[in-house]
Design an enzyme around this catalytic site. Structure first.
Site, PDB file in Angstrom:
ATOM      1  N   TYR A 143       0.645  -1.398  -0.047  1.00 43.33           N
ATOM      2  CA  TYR A 143      -0.224  -0.154   0.217  1.00 43.33           C
ATOM      3  C   TYR A 143       1.024   1.385  -0.299  1.00 43.33           C
ATOM      4  O   TYR A 143       2.165   1.135   0.865  1.00 43.33           O
ATOM      5  CB  TYR A 143      -0.911  -0.100   1.119  1.00 43.33           C
ATOM      6  CG  TYR A 143      -2.028  -1.407   1.258  1.00 43.33           C
ATOM      7  CD1 TYR A 143      -3.159  -0.245   0.552  1.00 43.33           C
ATOM      8  CD2 TYR A 143      -1.647  -2.593   1.911  1.00 43.33           C
ATOM      9  CE1 TYR A 143      -4.483  -1.933   0.454  1.00 43.33           C
ATOM     10  CE2 TYR A 143      -3.158  -2.778   2.021  1.00 43.33           C
ATOM     11  CZ  TYR A 143      -3.287  -3.307   0.973  1.00 43.33           C
ATOM     12  OH  TYR A 143      -4.568  -4.033   1.420  1.00 43.33           O
ATOM     13  N   TYR A 185      -0.260 -10.628   0.100  1.00 47.61           N
ATOM     14  CA  TYR A 185       1.129  -9.875   0.799  1.00 47.61           C
ATOM     15  C   TYR A 185       1.140 -10.003   2.287  1.00 47.61           C
ATOM     16  O   TYR A 185      -0.219 -11.009   2.400  1.00 47.61           O
ATOM     17  CB  TYR A 185       1.187  -7.796   1.103  1.00 47.61           C
ATOM     18  CG  TYR A 185      -0.218  -7.680   2.009  1.00 47.61           C
ATOM     19  CD1 TYR A 185      -0.490  -7.888   2.935  1.00 47.61           C
ATOM     20  CD2 TYR A 185      -1.039  -7.216   0.201  1.00 47.61           C
ATOM     21  CE1 TYR A 185      -2.112  -7.523   4.133  1.00 47.61           C
ATOM     22  CE2 TYR A 185      -2.339  -6.623   2.004  1.00 47.61           C
ATOM     23  CZ  TYR A 185      -2.734  -7.221   2.583  1.00 47.61           C
ATOM     24  OH  TYR A 185      -3.844  -6.716   3.618  1.00 47.61           O
ATOM     25  N   ARG A 234      -2.112 -12.487   2.911  1.00 41.55           N
ATOM     26  CA  ARG A 234      -3.542 -11.734   2.985  1.00 41.55           C
ATOM     27  C   ARG A 234      -4.161 -12.307   0.884  1.00 41.55           C
ATOM     28  O   ARG A 234      -2.758 -12.441   0.123  1.00 41.55           O
ATOM     29  CB  ARG A 234      -4.213 -10.314   2.552  1.00 41.55           C
ATOM     30  CG  ARG A 234      -4.325 -10.046   4.131  1.00 41.55           C
ATOM     31  CD  ARG A 234      -4.816 -10.430   4.971  1.00 41.55           C
ATOM     32  NE  ARG A 234      -6.489 -11.368   4.098  1.00 41.55           N
ATOM     33  CZ  ARG A 234      -7.666  -9.996   3.822  1.00 41.55           C
ATOM     34  NH1 ARG A 234      -7.053  -8.709   4.064  1.00 41.55           N
ATOM     35  NH2 ARG A 234      -8.536 -10.402   3.453  1.00 41.55           N
ATOM     36  N   HIS A 288      -7.338  -8.320  -2.784  1.00 46.59           N
ATOM     37  CA  HIS A 288      -7.915  -7.720  -2.650  1.00 46.59           C
ATOM     38  C   HIS A 288      -8.225  -6.753  -3.007  1.00 46.59           C
ATOM     39  O   HIS A 288      -7.279  -5.837  -2.775  1.00 46.59           O
ATOM     40  CB  HIS A 288      -8.485  -8.554  -1.005  1.00 46.59           C
ATOM     41  CG  HIS A 288      -7.715  -7.959   0.189  1.00 46.59           C
ATOM     42  ND1 HIS A 288      -6.328  -8.501   0.427  1.00 46.59           N
ATOM     43  CD2 HIS A 288      -7.406  -6.365   0.524  1.00 46.59           C
ATOM     44  CE1 HIS A 288      -6.116  -7.376   1.238  1.00 46.59           C
ATOM     45  NE2 HIS A 288      -6.862  -5.926   1.100  1.00 46.59           N
ATOM     46  N   HIS A 300     -10.430  -3.273  -1.203  1.00 47.02           N
ATOM     47  CA  HIS A 300     -11.412  -3.165  -0.503  1.00 47.02           C
ATOM     48  C   HIS A 300     -12.281  -2.223  -1.254  1.00 47.02           C
ATOM     49  O   HIS A 300     -12.253  -0.897  -1.802  1.00 47.02           O
ATOM     50  CB  HIS A 300     -10.797  -1.834   1.159  1.00 47.02           C
ATOM     51  CG  HIS A 300     -10.045  -2.322   1.408  1.00 47.02           C
ATOM     52  ND1 HIS A 300      -9.512  -3.270   2.878  1.00 47.02           N
ATOM     53  CD2 HIS A 300      -8.165  -2.581   1.670  1.00 47.02           C
ATOM     54  CE1 HIS A 300      -8.602  -3.419   3.082  1.00 47.02           C
ATOM     55  NE2 HIS A 300      -7.566  -3.701   2.340  1.00 47.02           N
TER      56      HIS A 300
END
Length: 238
Positions: A104, A143, A153, A156, A158
Site C-alpha cells: 500500500y 502480501y 492475505r 483483494h 477494499h
C-alpha cells in the site's frame, strides 16, 4: 414503509476467533447495543457529480506521472442493488488497494515490495441511473501479515459504498475468482457460511474484457436481504 428482508445472521463471524489473532484485542467485552439511526445519519450532506473528477475511477492514470503502473491491468465493474435487485443510482463507490507487488502507499506499510511511483491505489465514482460502476486498475498482489508464521492475505480490493449522507457508509473487501489463498485466509475463514464468502469473490468476466488491454472482473454489491453482501462494519446484520 417498505418491509426489509432480514439477513441470515448465521452468516456473520464471531467477534473473537482464535485463528485471527488480532480479533483478541478487537472483540468487544460487553454485549452490543442496537441503536436507532439519528437524523444526521439518515439525511445530510452527500456527494454530487460535480465532486467527481473524470479520472477518479481510473487508477491507471489518476496518480501516474511518468507512465502506466506496473501489473496486470483489469477492469472492475458491477452494480449496486437493493434487496429486490433494483439499481441504486447516484451512490458513491470508493476503492483502495495494494499495488501489484502487494504494498500500500502508506507510511506504515513496511512490506519489502517496491512502491510504484505511478500508482496511488485509490479511486471513486458515482453509480449511474442503473446502479452501474466501473474502475480501471491493476490487480493487487498478495502480501504477508503477522498472524501466524506464514500468513498471507489473498489479493483483494477494499470497497466503500455511501448512502444518502456521509454518515451512511458500508465497507467490504472483494477477492478474485480462482485465488487459492482465499481458502487459507484466517480473516475470511471467520465467516461461517461459504455462501457469504462466495459473494465476496469477483467473477472473471471475459465478455467485458478489453482485447489486448485488460481482463475484467464483475462484483455486484447487494445492500440488504437474504443475498446481501457481507460488510465489515455491519456485523449485526440488517
Amino acid at each position: 414503509m417498505t418491509q426489509l428482508f432480514p439477513r441470515d445472521r448465521a452468516w456473520h463471524p464471531q467477534a473473537l476467533d482464535p485463528n485471527y489473532k488480532t480479533s483478541v484485542t478487537r472483540s468487544p467485552k460487553q454485549p452490543l447495543l442496537s441503536l436507532e439511526g439519528t437524523a444526521s445519519e439518515l439525511s445530510g450532506p452527500t456527494f454530487g457529480h460535480s465532486d467527481i473528477d473524470p479520472l477518479d475511477n481510473d487508477l491507471l492514470r489518476n496518480f501516474a506521472t511518468t507512465g502506466d503502473p506496473v501489473g496486470e491491468r483489469i477492469l472492475l465493474h458491477g452494480r449496486v442493488l437493493d434487496e429486490n435487485a433494483r439499481p441504486v443510482p447516484n451512490t458513491l463507490v470508493e476503492i483502495w488497494q495494494a499495488n501489484a507487488g502487494g504494498r500500500y502507499r502508506h507510511k506504515k506499510d513496511t512490506y519489502l515490495a517496491a512502491i510504484d511511483p505511478n500508482f496511488g491505489g485509490c479511486g471513486r465514482t458515482l453509480t449511474d441511473d442503473q446502479g452501474y460502476y466501473q474502475f480501471r486498475t491493476v490487480k493487487p498482489g498478495a502480501y504477508p501479515w503477522r498472524n501466524w508464521v506464514s500468513s498471507w492475505r489473498p489479493a483483494h480490493i477494499h470497497v466503500s459504498v455511501f448512502g444518502t449522507s456521509f454518515a451512511q457508509r458500508l465497507i467490504t473487501q472483494l477477492y478474485f475468482e480462482g485465488d487459492p489463498l482465499i481458502a487459507k485466509c484466517p480473516i475470511i475463514n471467520t465467516i461461517p457460511d461459504p455462501r457469504a464468502i462466495d459473494q465476496l469473490v469477483a467473477a472473471l468476466d471475459i465478455n467485458a474484457s478489453v482485447p489486448f488491454d485488460c481482463l475484467a472482473y464483475k462484483f455486484d454489491v447487494v445492500l440488504r436481504g437474504l443475498r446481501s453482501t457481507y460488510f465489515e462494519n455491519r456485523p449485526e446484520g440488517n
